[in-house]
Design a protein around this motif. Structure first.
Motif, mmCIF file in Angstrom:
data_model
loop_
_atom_site.group_PDB
_atom_site.id
_atom_site.type_symbol
_atom_site.label_atom_id
_atom_site.label_comp_id
_atom_site.label_asym_id
_atom_site.label_seq_id
_atom_site.Cartn_x
_atom_site.Cartn_y
_atom_site.Cartn_z
ATOM 1 N N TRP A 139 0.675 -1.216 -0.012
ATOM 2 C CA TRP A 139 0.004 -0.063 -0.145
ATOM 3 C C TRP A 139 0.861 1.295 -0.065
ATOM 4 N N MET A 140 0.562 2.238 -0.634
ATOM 5 C CA MET A 140 0.995 3.467 -0.704
ATOM 6 C C MET A 140 0.199 4.531 -0.460
ATOM 7 N N GLY A 141 0.358 5.288 0.591
ATOM 8 C CA GLY A 141 -0.166 6.655 0.823
ATOM 9 C C GLY A 141 0.318 7.951 0.269
ATOM 10 N N VAL A 142 -0.348 8.581 -0.385
ATOM 11 C CA VAL A 142 -0.020 9.933 -0.982
ATOM 12 C C VAL A 142 -0.784 11.070 -0.893
ATOM 13 N N PRO A 143 -0.413 12.242 -1.257
ATOM 14 C CA PRO A 143 -1.268 13.176 -1.169
ATOM 15 C C PRO A 143 -2.318 13.269 -2.332
ATOM 16 N N TRP A 144 -3.437 14.025 -2.072
ATOM 17 C CA TRP A 144 -4.672 13.730 -3.088
ATOM 18 C C TRP A 144 -4.242 13.864 -4.558
ATOM 19 N N LEU A 145 -3.430 14.745 -4.858
ATOM 20 C CA LEU A 145 -3.228 14.970 -6.472
ATOM 21 C C LEU A 145 -2.177 13.860 -6.935
ATOM 22 N N ASN A 146 -1.582 13.058 -6.179
ATOM 23 C CA ASN A 146 -0.381 12.320 -6.632
ATOM 24 C C ASN A 146 -0.632 10.799 -6.824
ATOM 25 N N ALA A 147 -1.821 10.281 -6.858
ATOM 26 C CA ALA A 147 -2.158 9.186 -6.997
ATOM 27 C C ALA A 147 -1.665 8.470 -8.213
ATOM 28 N N GLY A 148 -2.056 9.303 -9.396
ATOM 29 C CA GLY A 148 -1.419 8.706 -10.815
ATOM 30 C C GLY A 148 -0.251 8.357 -10.898
ATOM 31 N N THR A 149 0.632 9.201 -10.223
ATOM 32 C CA THR A 149 2.365 9.134 -10.226
ATOM 33 C C THR A 149 2.499 7.811 -9.335
ATOM 34 N N ALA A 150 1.791 7.761 -8.030
ATOM 35 C CA ALA A 150 2.224 6.586 -7.215
ATOM 36 C C ALA A 150 1.798 5.265 -7.928
ATOM 37 N N ILE A 151 0.569 5.164 -8.568
ATOM 38 C CA ILE A 151 0.239 4.212 -9.236
ATOM 39 C C ILE A 151 1.238 3.737 -10.356
ATOM 40 N N ARG A 152 1.811 4.500 -11.134
ATOM 41 C CA ARG A 152 2.834 4.161 -12.110
ATOM 42 C C ARG A 152 3.905 3.707 -11.781
ATOM 43 N N VAL A 153 4.390 4.303 -10.611
ATOM 44 C CA VAL A 153 5.698 4.118 -9.962
ATOM 45 C C VAL A 153 5.510 2.687 -9.143
ATOM 46 N N CYS A 154 4.496 2.255 -8.686
ATOM 47 C CA CYS A 154 4.307 1.101 -7.955
ATOM 48 C C CYS A 154 4.331 -0.002 -9.029
ATOM 49 N N ALA A 155 3.395 0.032 -9.978
ATOM 50 C CA ALA A 155 3.153 -0.785 -11.314
ATOM 51 C C ALA A 155 4.525 -1.215 -12.011
ATOM 52 N N HIS A 156 5.135 -0.099 -12.288
ATOM 53 C CA HIS A 156 6.627 -0.287 -12.710
ATOM 54 C C HIS A 156 7.634 -1.285 -11.755
ATOM 55 N N MET A 157 7.663 -1.033 -10.577
ATOM 56 C CA MET A 157 8.522 -1.670 -9.857
ATOM 57 C C MET A 157 8.020 -3.087 -9.697
ATOM 58 N N ARG A 158 6.649 -3.178 -9.348
ATOM 59 C CA ARG A 158 6.303 -4.572 -9.354
ATOM 60 C C ARG A 158 6.729 -5.508 -10.497
#
Length: 146
Positions: A99-118
């Motif tokens: 799970w990654m918790g991020v500020p309201w406007l940063n979900a897209g970046t977090a999803i991209r980074v997590c999916a890439h590293m996975r």
């Protein structure tokens, strides 16, 4: 609000969400790395990195590793290294999630980074959940699962 205050609030919000999730058959053991001057149970070091939140149900082996990231700390080498360690560990677990918790406007970046590293760590079977928080007088959140 300073960057470290914002990070601390993200960690607290993420820990609350992890603790209350429906994945747990029993109340989980939750370790949280909040720097507040008091030595509490902190999450274990995984690889060379300590997650912000580590939760486990000993009876079912369910496990969640949680990482809070401020807007300026999502898409960088430090985060890539952390996620590589966490996905390597989760890859061998029976029932683990990141799970990654991020500020309201940063979900897209977090999803991209997590999916890439996975994908990079060959951990495609490990579920990802990104929660974006609007932290202030009220706590508003939105979640995405991948």
């Amino acid at each position: 609000m300073s960057e470290s205050d914002h990070h601390r609030r993200l960690v607290q919000a993420l820990a609350r969400e992890i603790s209350a999730d429906a994945i747990w058959c029993n109340p989980p053991i939750v370790y949280c790395d909040i720097q507040n001057g008091i030595a509490l149970d902190v999450p274990p070091i995984i690889g060379n990195n300590r997650p912000d939140v580590f939760a486990r149900d000993l009876a079912t082996a369910a496990l969640i590793i949680g990482e809070a990231k401020t807007a300026n700390d999502i898409d960088n080498q430090h985060t890539f290294d952390q996620l590589a360690s966490f996905f390597d560990y989760l890859r061998s677990q029976q029932q683990g999630e990141l799970w990654m918790g991020v500020p309201w406007l940063n979900a897209g970046t977090a999803i991209r980074v997590c999916a890439h590293m996975r994908k990079k760590t060959a951990a495609q079977h490990v579920p990802i959940r990104v929660l974006s928080f609007m932290i202030g007088d009220t706590h508003i959140r939105r979640a995405w699962r991948e």
